[in-house]
Design a protein around this motif. Structure first.
Motif, mmCIF file in Angstrom:
data_model
loop_
_atom_site.group_PDB
_atom_site.id
_atom_site.type_symbol
_atom_site.label_atom_id
_atom_site.label_comp_id
_atom_site.label_asym_id
_atom_site.label_seq_id
_atom_site.Cartn_x
_atom_site.Cartn_y
_atom_site.Cartn_z
ATOM 1 N N ALA A 57 -61.498 16.490 -48.404
ATOM 2 C CA ALA A 57 -60.474 17.285 -48.481
ATOM 3 C C ALA A 57 -59.118 16.896 -48.382
ATOM 4 O O ALA A 57 -58.283 17.456 -49.113
ATOM 5 C CB ALA A 57 -60.641 18.288 -47.021
ATOM 6 N N GLN A 58 -58.707 15.900 -47.619
ATOM 7 C CA GLN A 58 -57.527 14.975 -47.729
ATOM 8 C C GLN A 58 -57.195 14.499 -49.089
ATOM 9 O O GLN A 58 -56.022 14.321 -49.484
ATOM 10 C CB GLN A 58 -57.693 13.814 -46.697
ATOM 11 N N GLN A 59 -58.182 14.140 -50.060
ATOM 12 C CA GLN A 59 -57.965 13.362 -51.098
ATOM 13 C C GLN A 59 -57.938 14.548 -52.475
ATOM 14 O O GLN A 59 -58.004 13.972 -53.344
ATOM 15 C CB GLN A 59 -58.868 12.225 -51.298
ATOM 16 N N GLY A 60 -58.387 15.768 -52.226
ATOM 17 C CA GLY A 60 -58.191 16.668 -53.064
ATOM 18 C C GLY A 60 -59.433 16.523 -54.024
ATOM 19 O O GLY A 60 -59.481 16.903 -55.171
ATOM 20 N N ILE A 61 -60.564 15.899 -53.412
ATOM 21 C CA ILE A 61 -62.089 16.054 -54.283
ATOM 22 C C ILE A 61 -62.690 17.361 -54.035
ATOM 23 O O ILE A 61 -62.869 17.491 -52.792
ATOM 24 C CB ILE A 61 -62.708 14.828 -53.605
ATOM 25 N N PRO A 62 -62.987 17.873 -54.949
ATOM 26 C CA PRO A 62 -63.543 19.236 -55.022
ATOM 27 C C PRO A 62 -65.079 19.217 -54.196
ATOM 28 O O PRO A 62 -65.902 18.200 -54.454
ATOM 29 C CB PRO A 62 -63.919 19.694 -56.197
ATOM 30 N N THR A 63 -65.152 19.863 -53.229
ATOM 31 C CA THR A 63 -66.376 20.025 -52.316
ATOM 32 C C THR A 63 -66.537 21.338 -51.719
ATOM 33 O O THR A 63 -65.520 22.293 -51.649
ATOM 34 C CB THR A 63 -66.172 18.973 -51.171
ATOM 35 N N ALA A 64 -67.649 21.641 -51.183
ATOM 36 C CA ALA A 64 -67.902 23.014 -50.438
ATOM 37 C C ALA A 64 -67.052 23.295 -49.356
ATOM 38 O O ALA A 64 -66.693 22.312 -48.669
ATOM 39 C CB ALA A 64 -69.230 23.209 -50.328
#
Length: 381
Positions: A115-122
């Motif tokens: 979430a902090q690094q802008g990596i797409p996840t659910a």
């Protein structure tokens, strides 16, 4: 001309099948490997140059083991990271770096990192207790995951409705939105200290319906060029944002609308890369070795389409292992059997894998399902 040192000792925490296959690659380079594992009968026991029995979670044991090595790596995440950090502070090469292992040990921290690094996840919410999960029932359907100690499907369960809430974990964890995905894929990436970075083609994973383990793997994944490019980009971003040295398996969901979401990561060789021993120019195990020893990274490209089958202990059988169907499978072209040296079988225990190579993808899939039914690991006990 640069020279690869032959007298550096590589210490590996964990002596299971991943360590065994790492040693098999290291033999080609005269690379000495020492193993620490709590099981006196671990798969690496007879092939490591030095095999030590001891806890991977005990500070003093891990620290003393690491002091005798030049480079330290892992084949399992559940290790004492404080001891590894001390070793790193004293100048030992420890890859993956201890703080990264510590982050990955906790799925809560892992998700916060995405979430902090802008990596797409659910989408997800953190939970602390069973009561906390129940209070967030509006978030269902969701996957309830323990923050720590989950492994090979343990510590993960689906809560589809309020009727399932009584099963919720009463420990720190998270709820992750249940994704209506089209496919589960994985991309393995590797990075050495020089900053070289390589990525393997995406593979497609099919999971066992009850054991929550990969049952089949197909390479390459049947996805569009656009999704492949997106998955490669995301996997590279994860290892770069971590600043990690080593090999990293990035498991992802492909949604029905073509989104690619990171599910979980493993900072070591992974089940989704076993086919690379025969199917790729450089296996994931050799790439792990190359990355942590700061050697040039190998070509990760696929030689030809491949399938991988996990050989799991048959349900209902426990005791000394016997392998049915091995000779019939060995007689087939492009079939490669890997047994892990485990003498005892039990239901759904990973006992080995089979890789199948075939230029024709449809034929490959048919053969994979047939070989899966042919080879069975049972016991007479």
């Amino acid at each position: 001309m640069t020279h690869i040192s032959q007298n550096q000792i590589l210490g590996v925490l964990g002596g299971g099948q991943l360590g065994r296959m790492l040693i098999q690659s290291a033999i080609n380079y005269n690379q000495e490997i020492h193993i620490l594992d709590p099981d006196p009968n671990a798969p690496c026991k007879d092939i490591a140059q030095q095999f030590q029995v001891g806890s991977l979670k005990d500070f003093d044991t891990v620290y003393a083991f690491g002091k005798s090595c030049d480079v330290i790596t892992v084949e399992i995440e559940a290790v004492n990271t404080d001891a590894l950090q001390n070793l790193a502070d004293e100048g030992k090469k420890v890859f993956p770096q201890p703080h990264i292992l510590k982050l990955i040990q906790d799925k809560r921290e892992q998700k916060k990192f995405y979430a902090q690094q802008g990596i797409p996840t659910a989408d997800f919410v953190l939970t602390d207790t069973k009561t906390d999960v129940i209070s967030k029932k509006s978030f269902l359907p969701a996957v309830n995951k323990l923050g720590k100690e989950g492994y090979d499907g343990r510590g993960v369960q689906i809560l589809r409705s309020e009727a399932d809430l009584d099963q919720a974990f009463d420990a720190p964890g998270l709820l992750e939105k249940l994704i209506d995905f089209d496919k589960e894929i994985a991309v393995t990436v590797a990075r050495n200290e020089k900053g070289e970075l390589t990525a393997y083609p995406a593979v497609e994973c099919a999971f066992h319906p009850t054991a929550n383990l990969v049952e089949f793997l197909f390479a390459p994944a049947e996805i569009s060029a656009e999704v492949e490019a997106k998955a490669q980009e995301i996997a590279k971003a994860v290892i770069l944002k971590l600043g990690m040295v080593g090999i990293l398996a990035v498991e992802m969901f492909v949604t029905k609308t073509g989104e690619v979401l990171v599910n979980e990561i493993a900072p070591r060789p992974h089940n989704s890369g076993h086919h690379t021993i025969e199917a790729n120019f450089t296996s994931q195990f050799e790439q792990h070795l190359r990355s942590v020893m700061n050697w040039p990274l190998g070509n990760p490209d696929l030689r030809c389409p491949a399938a991988m089958i996990n050989l799991l202990g048959e349900d209902g059988f426990s005791g000394p292992a016997i392998v049915e169907g091995k000779e019939e499978a060995m007689a087939e072209k492009g079939v490669y059997i890997h047994l892990y040296g485990k003498k005892l079988t039990k239901p759904f225990r990973k006992m080995g894998h089979v890789t199948i190579l075939d230029e024709n993808v449809e034929s490959l899939k048919a053969r994979a399902h047939r070989i899966k039914e042919l080879i069975k690991i049972k016991s007479n006990a």
